[in-house]
Design an enzyme around this catalytic site. Structure first.
Site, PDB file in Angstrom:
ATOM      1  N   HIS A 131       0.830  -1.213   0.000  1.00 36.93           N
ATOM      2  CA  HIS A 131       0.000   0.000   0.000  1.00 36.93           C
ATOM      3  C   HIS A 131       0.867   1.267   0.000  1.00 36.93           C
ATOM      4  O   HIS A 131       0.550   2.249   0.658  1.00 36.93           O
ATOM      5  CB  HIS A 131      -0.944   0.036   1.204  1.00 36.93           C
ATOM      6  CG  HIS A 131      -1.976  -1.048   1.227  1.00 36.93           C
ATOM      7  ND1 HIS A 131      -3.258  -0.884   0.765  1.00 36.93           N
ATOM      8  CD2 HIS A 131      -1.907  -2.344   1.646  1.00 36.93           C
ATOM      9  CE1 HIS A 131      -3.942  -2.010   0.916  1.00 36.93           C
ATOM     10  NE2 HIS A 131      -3.145  -2.924   1.442  1.00 36.93           N
ATOM     11  N   ASN A 203     -10.363  -2.633   2.715  1.00 35.40           N
ATOM     12  CA  ASN A 203     -10.078  -2.622   1.279  1.00 35.40           C
ATOM     13  C   ASN A 203     -11.362  -2.339   0.509  1.00 35.40           C
ATOM     14  O   ASN A 203     -12.444  -2.317   1.091  1.00 35.40           O
ATOM     15  CB  ASN A 203      -9.523  -3.984   0.843  1.00 35.40           C
ATOM     16  CG  ASN A 203      -8.042  -4.146   1.164  1.00 35.40           C
ATOM     17  OD1 ASN A 203      -7.328  -3.166   1.398  1.00 35.40           O
ATOM     18  ND2 ASN A 203      -7.576  -5.380   1.176  1.00 35.40           N
ATOM     19  N   HIS A 395      -3.668   0.922  12.212  1.00 35.68           N
ATOM     20  CA  HIS A 395      -3.414  -0.355  12.885  1.00 35.68           C
ATOM     21  C   HIS A 395      -4.764  -0.970  13.266  1.00 35.68           C
ATOM     22  O   HIS A 395      -5.578  -0.309  13.928  1.00 35.68           O
ATOM     23  CB  HIS A 395      -2.561  -0.095  14.134  1.00 35.68           C
ATOM     24  CG  HIS A 395      -2.345  -1.281  15.018  1.00 35.68           C
ATOM     25  ND1 HIS A 395      -2.336  -2.573  14.545  1.00 35.68           N
ATOM     26  CD2 HIS A 395      -2.142  -1.374  16.355  1.00 35.68           C
ATOM     27  CE1 HIS A 395      -2.135  -3.404  15.553  1.00 35.68           C
ATOM     28  NE2 HIS A 395      -2.021  -2.704  16.658  1.00 35.68           N
ATOM     29  N   TYR A 418       1.191  -4.316  11.883  1.00 32.42           N
ATOM     30  CA  TYR A 418       1.187  -2.871  11.576  1.00 32.42           C
ATOM     31  C   TYR A 418       2.164  -2.087  12.433  1.00 32.42           C
ATOM     32  O   TYR A 418       2.983  -1.328  11.927  1.00 32.42           O
ATOM     33  CB  TYR A 418      -0.246  -2.324  11.658  1.00 32.42           C
ATOM     34  CG  TYR A 418      -1.087  -2.818  10.492  1.00 32.42           C
ATOM     35  CD1 TYR A 418      -1.297  -2.027   9.382  1.00 32.42           C
ATOM     36  CD2 TYR A 418      -1.613  -4.107  10.483  1.00 32.42           C
ATOM     37  CE1 TYR A 418      -2.026  -2.476   8.294  1.00 32.42           C
ATOM     38  CE2 TYR A 418      -2.343  -4.575   9.406  1.00 32.42           C
ATOM     39  CZ  TYR A 418      -2.537  -3.755   8.314  1.00 32.42           C
ATOM     40  OH  TYR A 418      -3.245  -4.226   7.234  1.00 32.42           O
TER      41      TYR A 418
HETATM   42  C1  HEM Z   1      -8.166  -8.279   5.140  1.00 32.40           C
HETATM   43  C2  HEM Z   1      -6.900  -8.193   4.906  1.00 32.40           C
HETATM   44  C3  HEM Z   1      -6.149  -6.906   4.823  1.00 32.40           C
HETATM   45  C4  HEM Z   1      -6.588  -5.653   4.556  1.00 32.40           C
HETATM   46  C5  HEM Z   1      -8.004  -5.209   4.284  1.00 32.40           C
HETATM   47  C6  HEM Z   1      -5.460  -4.765   4.610  1.00 32.40           C
HETATM   48  C7  HEM Z   1      -5.510  -3.408   4.412  1.00 32.40           C
HETATM   49  C8  HEM Z   1      -4.433  -2.570   4.470  1.00 32.40           C
HETATM   50  C9  HEM Z   1      -4.452  -1.176   4.148  1.00 32.40           C
HETATM   51  C10 HEM Z   1      -5.686  -0.390   3.744  1.00 32.40           C
HETATM   52  C11 HEM Z   1      -3.209  -0.702   4.302  1.00 32.40           C
HETATM   53  C12 HEM Z   1      -2.761   0.712   4.029  1.00 32.40           C
HETATM   54  C13 HEM Z   1      -2.823   1.532   5.251  1.00 32.40           C
HETATM   55  C14 HEM Z   1      -2.430   2.942   4.938  1.00 32.40           C
HETATM   56  O1  HEM Z   1      -3.122   3.568   4.113  1.00 32.40           O
HETATM   57  O2  HEM Z   1      -1.447   3.409   5.521  1.00 32.40           O
HETATM   58  C15 HEM Z   1      -2.385  -1.780   4.718  1.00 32.40           C
HETATM   59  C16 HEM Z   1      -1.054  -1.676   4.988  1.00 32.40           C
HETATM   60  C17 HEM Z   1      -0.346  -2.699   5.488  1.00 32.40           C
HETATM   61  N1  HEM Z   1      -0.787  -3.982   5.714  1.00 32.40           N
HETATM   62 FE1  HEM Z   1      -2.577  -4.716   5.401  1.00 32.40          FE
HETATM   63  N2  HEM Z   1      -4.341  -5.487   4.919  1.00 32.40           N
HETATM   64  C18 HEM Z   1      -4.737  -6.804   5.067  1.00 32.40           C
HETATM   65  C19 HEM Z   1      -3.963  -7.863   5.415  1.00 32.40           C
HETATM   66  C20 HEM Z   1      -2.726  -7.714   5.908  1.00 32.40           C
HETATM   67  C21 HEM Z   1      -1.965  -8.771   6.518  1.00 32.40           C
HETATM   68  C22 HEM Z   1      -2.439 -10.191   6.712  1.00 32.40           C
HETATM   69  C23 HEM Z   1      -0.788  -8.233   6.893  1.00 32.40           C
HETATM   70  C24 HEM Z   1       0.370  -8.882   7.591  1.00 32.40           C
HETATM   71  C25 HEM Z   1       0.322  -9.971   8.263  1.00 32.40           C
HETATM   72  C26 HEM Z   1      -0.792  -6.834   6.509  1.00 32.40           C
HETATM   73  C27 HEM Z   1       0.243  -5.966   6.683  1.00 32.40           C
HETATM   74  C28 HEM Z   1       0.252  -4.665   6.256  1.00 32.40           C
HETATM   75  C29 HEM Z   1       1.392  -3.813   6.384  1.00 32.40           C
HETATM   76  C30 HEM Z   1       2.746  -4.197   6.946  1.00 32.40           C
HETATM   77  C31 HEM Z   1       1.016  -2.568   5.898  1.00 32.40           C
HETATM   78  C32 HEM Z   1       1.848  -1.305   5.817  1.00 32.40           C
HETATM   79  C33 HEM Z   1       1.504  -0.450   7.007  1.00 32.40           C
HETATM   80  C34 HEM Z   1       2.366   0.779   7.151  1.00 32.40           C
HETATM   81  O3  HEM Z   1       3.510   0.774   6.705  1.00 32.40           O
HETATM   82  O4  HEM Z   1       1.898   1.723   7.776  1.00 32.40           O
HETATM   83  N3  HEM Z   1      -1.977  -6.556   5.931  1.00 32.40           N
HETATM   84  N4  HEM Z   1      -3.160  -2.921   4.818  1.00 32.40           N
END
Ligand code: HEM
Length: 754
Positions: A131, A203, A395, A418
């Site tokens: 993202h 999402n 988060h 997060y």
């Molecule tokens: C339903 C499943 C998921 C959805 C809807 C989702 C949604 C999102 C969204 C919207 C962001 C962007 C946040 C922003 O705008 O700063 C994001 C970032 C991220 N997501 Fe997910 N995600 C999902 C699953 C996962 C999973 C399973 C993991 C790890 C185990 C994960 C790890 C991350 C990480 C590391 C970031 C970057 C956050 C940052 O650097 O601030 N996500 N996710």
């Protein structure tokens, strides 16, 4: 002879032209960068920083521990009229380093040079691991009160207004990648509630590729560019992605959503949002329900067509963020309603046989209607991209009292990920103190020190229990509205690395989605699979994915196989007997067209009284008119926003032709390849004909009046569906506006699959 200096003559001429343009431009087309018009000559009078543009907002001025400061939000930014060091000492010169003579070497003692270059050298921080590409906006959430029975969360009480910051994103691309690529979109909302921040990190699709967070690095490694050449950027049309999803069949449902029109939204404003996981809500009485969160856009769900998305990736890679910011600046504030699907909190955690802990499954709205509980309006763009959009840290564990997590194994892993990633991305443990992340609730967390500590905590006893600081801070109970970890009973079971058996069904809901699509949406899905698999090099991967499609639907599989020149395999599992969910289709309803772009082709021969009236009518309909003319500057007495050379159909939602412009002097294929798109011998400039053709095949409404009708005739589209002609410009626009309510004119294109 003019006594003014040459520079002054130019300045006066440009300013008087600018004044004329500004008069003609009321109301203004959005997008100008500055908050005041610049002067031609470099300003010489010291003045304080200009205020932000009227549509810009910035985080409230709160202390690092959440208290209001009362300072205006402009106090977040630079102060004073004079250039200073980072310590506030005024500087005389920032254009020359301190040297041993004009031709001599630079001196180490030049602390200003060192400060300036050192800070610059450290301006970049790691982009998000996923993202990375996104755009944010400020807004407000207002609750209807409809959720009061199921949750004690204060921000959902009737009439409660809560500040929010929303960040939309793509998943796979780097920070500088194009907005319109085929991908899932993030829809993350930070509610600054007075009971602690709530982040709804969702999402634009209600399901996910994997059922267990431990596989997140795998799906992302497969989707990101190949590690050797680092291509392709921001897309799934490559062998590694299809290798993974065809071997890992629980990804098939989400993949089908990505291949549908949902993978290429028209705007962030026209996307649904989903919390994906099932959450647990708890009310004042301690009763619990299970719930899924939905965002419903007021403008309906609307997508690009694939060719348009591809063209935009080159012509305007910032299309979605520009659309978001222009809409807010134009006052067409993007709006959504928050909805809840509510389910009884039973020990099985299922509803209508659907496992609520499986994030690859939806609960069709026909079985559990979405109840609307509040509205979200985005009404301010960020003042500074880095400070706000880049530094915001969401988060899934940021929860207020009344909302709790479930055991969904994907959500459980996200609860760890997060903060962990933000420790690196934002350079230490104190990122909650960055202005955009500061809570709007009193913070007393006993967390201390660390890099970039902004708070100045008093006291000597940041531990519990203590007597030295009077026992502060005290734990809260129900009476003080403490967060409740719902004491859910965990069934006795062996410690095991395995999924529940119910997670083994990987195809039935993919089939449900396919069968819920309208014929034209199915055509688009077939096209998307054929394109993406056609980009893979390995036959084996195509064959394996075709096998997955055979298990979803034989028609889908056969059509994609035909496009790939491969045989269609037989299903290896029985085709699921499912009931379609018509609400999943984005076709067949009518929506407001607020904030959309209407191109109006003019030339000096146009009837400008009519053009002015139409332009006003477009503004009055909350849309933005863009005049497209043979050249820039003034055309008649109106400003042209685009010329035939700079304009392109993909920026537009509808096209109006007010005139039959003869080929302009620059309609030369040698200068502008677009001019070679059609013979330049007809009545119209070939770039205008190209614009008509593109709008037509992208299923956009088109209108013309007066001599403009001949352009449609030359393009061969007059009299076809979604093309409005007439004598009155305003009537033609009314007809076009009506067509835009359907989003696209799909009846132009009969579908081959029923
Ligand atoms: C339903 C499943 C998921 C959805 C809807 C989702 C949604 C999102 C969204 C919207 C962001 C962007 C946040 C922003 O705008 O700063 C994001 C970032 C991220 N997501 Fe997910 N995600 C999902 C699953 C996962 C999973 C399973 C993991 C790890 C185990 C994960 C790890 C991350 C990480 C590391 C970031 C970057 C956050 C940052 O650097 O601030 N996500 N996710």
């Amino acid at each position: 002879m003019d006594a003014r200096s040459p520079a002054k003559v130019v300045k006066d001429a440009v300013e008087s032209a600018a004044e004329k343009v500004t008069d003609a431009l009321t109301p203004e087309v959005p997008g100008k960068p500055g908050s005041a018009p610049p002067t031609v000559a470099e300003p010489t009078t010291p003045q304080d920083p200009l205020p932000p543009k009227p549509e810009q907002g910035s985080p409230q001025t709160r202390t690092p521990t959440g208290a209001r400061t009362g300072a205006p939000t402009t106090a977040n930014g630079q102060q004073g009229a004079y250039l200073t060091t980072a310590q506030g000492a005024r500087l005389r010169d920032t254009d020359h380093s301190l040297k041993a003579g004009p031709r001599g070497p630079t001196l180490l003692q030049d602390h200003h040079l060192r400060e300036k270059i050192t800070h610059f050298d450290h301006e970049r921080i790691p982009e998000r691991v996923v993202h990375a590409r996104g755009a944010g906006a400020h807004g407000v959430f207002t609750a209807y009160g409809a959720a009061e029975a199921v949750t004690r969360a204060g921000f959902l009480r009737k009439g409660r207004a809560t500040d929010v910051f929303v960040r939309f994103s793509t998943v796979l691309g780097s920070r500088g990648s194009a907005d319109t690529v085929r991908d899932t979109r993030g829809f993350a909302t930070k509610f600054y509630t007075d009971e602690g921040t709530f982040d709804l990190v969702g999402n634009n699709m209600p399901v996910f590729f994997i059922q267990d967070a431990i596989k997140f690095p795998d799906i992302i490694h497969a989707g990101k560019p190949h590690p050797d050449r680092e291509i392709p950027q921001a897309q799934s049309a490559h062998d590694a992605f299809w290798d993974f999803v065809s071997l890992h069949t629980e990804a098939q449902h989400h993949t089908l959503w990505n291949m549908s029109d949902r993978g290429i939204p028209r705007s962030y404003r026209t996307m649904e949002g989903f919390g994906v996981h099932t959450f647990r809500l708890v009310n004042e009485a301690g009763e619990t329900v299970l719930a899924k969160f939905h965002w419903k856009p007021k403008l309906g769900v609307h997508s690009l067509v694939w060719e348009e998305a591809q063209m935009l990736a080159g012509i305007d890679p910032d299309f979605h963020r520009r659309d978001l910011y222009d809409a807010i600046e134009a006052g067409a504030f993007p709006e959504w309603e928050l909805g809840l699907q509510v389910f009884p909190d039973t020990p099985e955690e299922t509803f209508a046989g659907i496992d609520l802990l499986d994030p690859t499954k939806i609960v069709p709205e026909e079985l559990a209607p979405v109840q609307l509980v509040g509205s979200l309006t985005l009404n301010r763009t960020p003042t500074n991209f880095f400070a706000e959009t880049e530094q915001v840290a969401f988060h899934v564990g940021h929860l207020p009292p009344g909302i709790d997590v479930t055991n969904d194994p994907l959500l459980q892993g996200r609860l760890f990920s997060y903060v962990d990633t933000q420790l690196t991305r934002l350079g230490g443990p104190n990122f909650a103190q960055i202005p955009i992340n500061r809570p709007h609730a009193a913070v007393n967390d006993m967390l201390r020190d660390g890099f970039h500590q902004h708070a100045v905590h008093a006291g000597v006893a940041p531990y519990r229990p203590n007597s030295l600081d009077g026992g502060n801070p005290f734990p809260a109970g129900d009476a003080e509205n403490a967060f409740l970890d719902v004491p859910v009973r965990v069934a006795e079971a062996p410690k095991i690395r395995a999924n529940p058996v119910s997670f083994d069904d990987h195809f039935s809901q993919a089939r449900l989605f396919w069968l819920s699509m309208s014929p034209v949406e199915r055509e688009h899905i077939i096209r998307a699979y054929t394109f993406e698999l056609g980009k893979c090099y390995h036959q084996e991967i195509k064959e394996r994915q075709l096998q997955c499609l055979a298990n979803v639907d034989p028609v889908l599989c056969a059509q994609v196989a035909a496009g790939l020149g491969l045989p269609a395999p037989q299903p290896t599992v029985p085709l699921a007997d499912v009931t379609p969910s018509p609400v999943l289709s984005q076709v067949g309803r009518q929506w407001p067209a607020d904030g959309r772009m209407v191109g109006i082709v003019v030339d000096p021969e146009a009837d400008f009284d009519t053009v002015r009236d139409v332009r006003r009518a477009v503004f009055a309909a909350d849309m933005v008119p863009l005049l497209i003319a043979p050249h820039g500057g003034l055309i008649g007495d109106l400003p042209a926003q685009r010329s035939f050379a700079t304009g392109r159909s993909v920026e537009l939602d509808a096209l109006l032709i007010a005139t039959a412009p003869a080929p302009a002097p620059d309609a030369l294929p040698a200068r502008d390849a677009k001019a070679g798109a059609a013979p330049a011998t007809g009545p119209a400039d070939p770039r205008v004909l190209l614009m008509v053709e593109e709008c037509w095949r992208h299923a956009k409404a088109i209108g013309a009046w007066g001599p403009g009708v001949s352009v449609l005739e030359q393009a061969g589209v007059a009299g076809t569906p979604g093309v409005v002609t007439g004598d009155s410009g305003e009537d033609v626009f009314t007809g076009v506006h009506r067509l835009m309510a359907d989003h696209r004119v799909w009846e132009r294109f009969p579908a081959s699959v029923g």
